[in-house]
Design a protein around this motif. Structure first.
Motif, PDB file in Angstrom:
ATOM      1  N   LEU A 197      48.518  11.991 -24.133  1.00 33.60           N
ATOM      2  CA  LEU A 197      47.946  11.778 -25.467  1.00 33.60           C
ATOM      3  C   LEU A 197      48.874  10.934 -26.342  1.00 33.60           C
ATOM      4  N   SER A 198      50.177  11.138 -26.209  1.00 34.22           N
ATOM      5  CA  SER A 198      51.142  10.334 -26.970  1.00 34.22           C
ATOM      6  C   SER A 198      51.086   8.878 -26.538  1.00 34.22           C
ATOM      7  N   LEU A 199      50.942   8.644 -25.250  1.00 27.11           N
ATOM      8  CA  LEU A 199      50.798   7.261 -24.759  1.00 27.11           C
ATOM      9  C   LEU A 199      49.489   6.644 -25.252  1.00 27.11           C
ATOM     10  N   GLY A 200      48.456   7.463 -25.407  1.00 26.62           N
ATOM     11  CA  GLY A 200      47.189   6.973 -25.961  1.00 26.62           C
ATOM     12  C   GLY A 200      47.368   6.486 -27.386  1.00 26.62           C
ATOM     13  N   ILE A 201      48.138   7.216 -28.171  1.00 21.36           N
ATOM     14  CA  ILE A 201      48.433   6.781 -29.541  1.00 21.36           C
ATOM     15  C   ILE A 201      49.245   5.492 -29.515  1.00 21.36           C
ATOM     16  N   LEU A 202      50.209   5.423 -28.608  1.00 18.89           N
ATOM     17  CA  LEU A 202      50.990   4.197 -28.453  1.00 18.89           C
ATOM     18  C   LEU A 202      50.073   3.019 -28.138  1.00 18.89           C
ATOM     19  N   LEU A 203      49.150   3.186 -27.214  1.00 21.66           N
ATOM     20  CA  LEU A 203      48.241   2.100 -26.830  1.00 21.66           C
ATOM     21  C   LEU A 203      47.353   1.687 -27.991  1.00 21.66           C
ATOM     22  N   TRP A 204      46.656   2.645 -28.578  1.00 20.74           N
ATOM     23  CA  TRP A 204      45.640   2.287 -29.564  1.00 20.74           C
ATOM     24  C   TRP A 204      46.219   1.929 -30.925  1.00 20.74           C
ATOM     25  N   PHE A 205      47.279   2.609 -31.341  1.00 22.64           N
ATOM     26  CA  PHE A 205      47.845   2.299 -32.652  1.00 22.64           C
ATOM     27  C   PHE A 205      48.839   1.142 -32.570  1.00 22.64           C
ATOM     28  N   PHE A 206      49.795   1.239 -31.666  1.00 26.28           N
ATOM     29  CA  PHE A 206      50.841   0.212 -31.615  1.00 26.28           C
ATOM     30  C   PHE A 206      50.351  -1.077 -30.961  1.00 26.28           C
ATOM     31  N   GLN A 213      39.758  -3.668 -34.329  1.00 30.14           N
ATOM     32  CA  GLN A 213      40.574  -2.740 -35.121  1.00 30.14           C
ATOM     33  C   GLN A 213      39.854  -1.431 -35.421  1.00 30.14           C
ATOM     34  N   ASP A 214      38.575  -1.477 -35.722  1.00 32.01           N
ATOM     35  CA  ASP A 214      37.851  -0.234 -35.990  1.00 32.01           C
ATOM     36  C   ASP A 214      37.946   0.707 -34.789  1.00 32.01           C
ATOM     37  N   THR A 215      37.721   0.172 -33.615  1.00 28.48           N
ATOM     38  CA  THR A 215      37.822   0.973 -32.390  1.00 28.48           C
ATOM     39  C   THR A 215      39.244   1.480 -32.194  1.00 28.48           C
ATOM     40  N   ALA A 216      40.224   0.617 -32.416  1.00 27.12           N
ATOM     41  CA  ALA A 216      41.624   1.011 -32.231  1.00 27.12           C
ATOM     42  C   ALA A 216      42.000   2.161 -33.154  1.00 27.12           C
ATOM     43  N   TYR A 217      41.627   2.059 -34.409  1.00 27.53           N
ATOM     44  CA  TYR A 217      41.991   3.121 -35.352  1.00 27.53           C
ATOM     45  C   TYR A 217      41.169   4.383 -35.127  1.00 27.53           C
ATOM     46  N   PHE A 218      39.932   4.231 -34.729  1.00 29.65           N
ATOM     47  CA  PHE A 218      39.098   5.386 -34.393  1.00 29.65           C
ATOM     48  C   PHE A 218      39.718   6.158 -33.225  1.00 29.65           C
ATOM     49  N   LEU A 219      40.088   5.429 -32.163  1.00 28.10           N
ATOM     50  CA  LEU A 219      40.675   6.090 -30.999  1.00 28.10           C
ATOM     51  C   LEU A 219      42.060   6.652 -31.301  1.00 28.10           C
ATOM     52  N   THR A 220      42.814   5.980 -32.160  1.00 28.64           N
ATOM     53  CA  THR A 220      44.096   6.539 -32.592  1.00 28.64           C
ATOM     54  C   THR A 220      43.872   7.901 -33.244  1.00 28.64           C
ATOM     55  N   GLY A 221      42.891   7.966 -34.123  1.00 25.20           N
ATOM     56  CA  GLY A 221      42.576   9.227 -34.801  1.00 25.20           C
ATOM     57  C   GLY A 221      42.143  10.311 -33.826  1.00 25.20           C
ATOM     58  N   ILE A 222      41.310   9.956 -32.862  1.00 23.40           N
ATOM     59  CA  ILE A 222      40.845  10.920 -31.860  1.00 23.40           C
ATOM     60  C   ILE A 222      42.018  11.444 -31.051  1.00 23.40           C
ATOM     61  N   PHE A 223      42.873  10.527 -30.572  1.00 23.69           N
ATOM     62  CA  PHE A 223      44.034  10.947 -29.786  1.00 23.69           C
ATOM     63  C   PHE A 223      44.966  11.820 -30.617  1.00 23.69           C
ATOM     64  N   LEU A 224      45.140  11.470 -31.864  1.00 23.23           N
ATOM     65  CA  LEU A 224      46.009  12.246 -32.744  1.00 23.23           C
ATOM     66  C   LEU A 224      45.447  13.649 -32.968  1.00 23.23           C
ATOM     67  N   LEU A 225      44.146  13.749 -33.194  1.00 29.09           N
ATOM     68  CA  LEU A 225      43.528  15.071 -33.362  1.00 29.09           C
ATOM     69  C   LEU A 225      43.661  15.907 -32.098  1.00 29.09           C
TER      70      LEU A 225
END
Length: 160
Positions: free
Chosen positions: A109-118, A139-151
């Motif tokens: 999940l941390s790597l998912g945040i790295l991928l989608w956010f960074f 960007q909308d998809t990237a930030y959406f998935l960042t939020g999902i991974f973070l949750l």
């Protein structure tokens, strides 16, 4: 016990989701390769003249970046599925053992945040100005998935 099953399911679902993304990018390489090529080339950004020194127009580097993204997606899928398996084998174990079994999913999940956010948000979005593109803007998809991974990560790391 119910929370443990939910964590196992979430881990498996994220692993399967990233596995599908990995599969699609490997079997239909050209579709998203064009995305990487266009974003890093920056040709349709409105501030291209002032920022063209940032653009990358090397086909070799485009493939290098895209293969790196695909490998990261595969790694995330592997860690999340591995974590789901480890948690499933420890579902009835003591808290300490189950917490240890969650570590692979935490990495995934941390790597998912790295991928989608960074990678997609910071590098593609800001460095390559993806936000300026009307066609190649994810960007909308990237930030959406960042939020999902973070949750998922916040829920996942909570003690049962």
């Amino acid at each position: 016990m119910t929370i443990r099953f939910v964590k196992i399911c979430f881990s498996a679902i994220v692993g399967l989701f990233l596995g599908l993304i990995f599969f699609n990018n490997v079997t239909d390489y050209g579709s998203n390769f064009e995305f990487v090529e266009k974003v890093t080339g920056m040709g349709d950004t409105f501030a291209f003249q002032a920022n063209k020194w940032r653009s990358i127009n090397s086909n070799t580097l485009h493939h290098f970046f895209y293969i790196g993204i695909i490998l990261l997606e595969g790694t995330i899928a592997t860690f999340c599925l591995w974590g789901a398996y480890q948690m499933a084998t420890k579902v009835k174990a003591e808290n300490g053992e189950f917490q240890l079994a969650k570590s692979k999913t935490t990495i995934g999940l941390s790597l998912g945040i790295l991928l989608w956010f960074f990678v997609f948000g910071a590098i593609a979005g800001e460095w390559f100005l993806m936000w300026q593109s009307e066609t190649w803007n994810a960007q909308d998809t990237a930030y959406f998935l960042t939020g999902i991974f973070l949750l998922f990560l916040i829920f996942h790391t909570q003690k049962e």
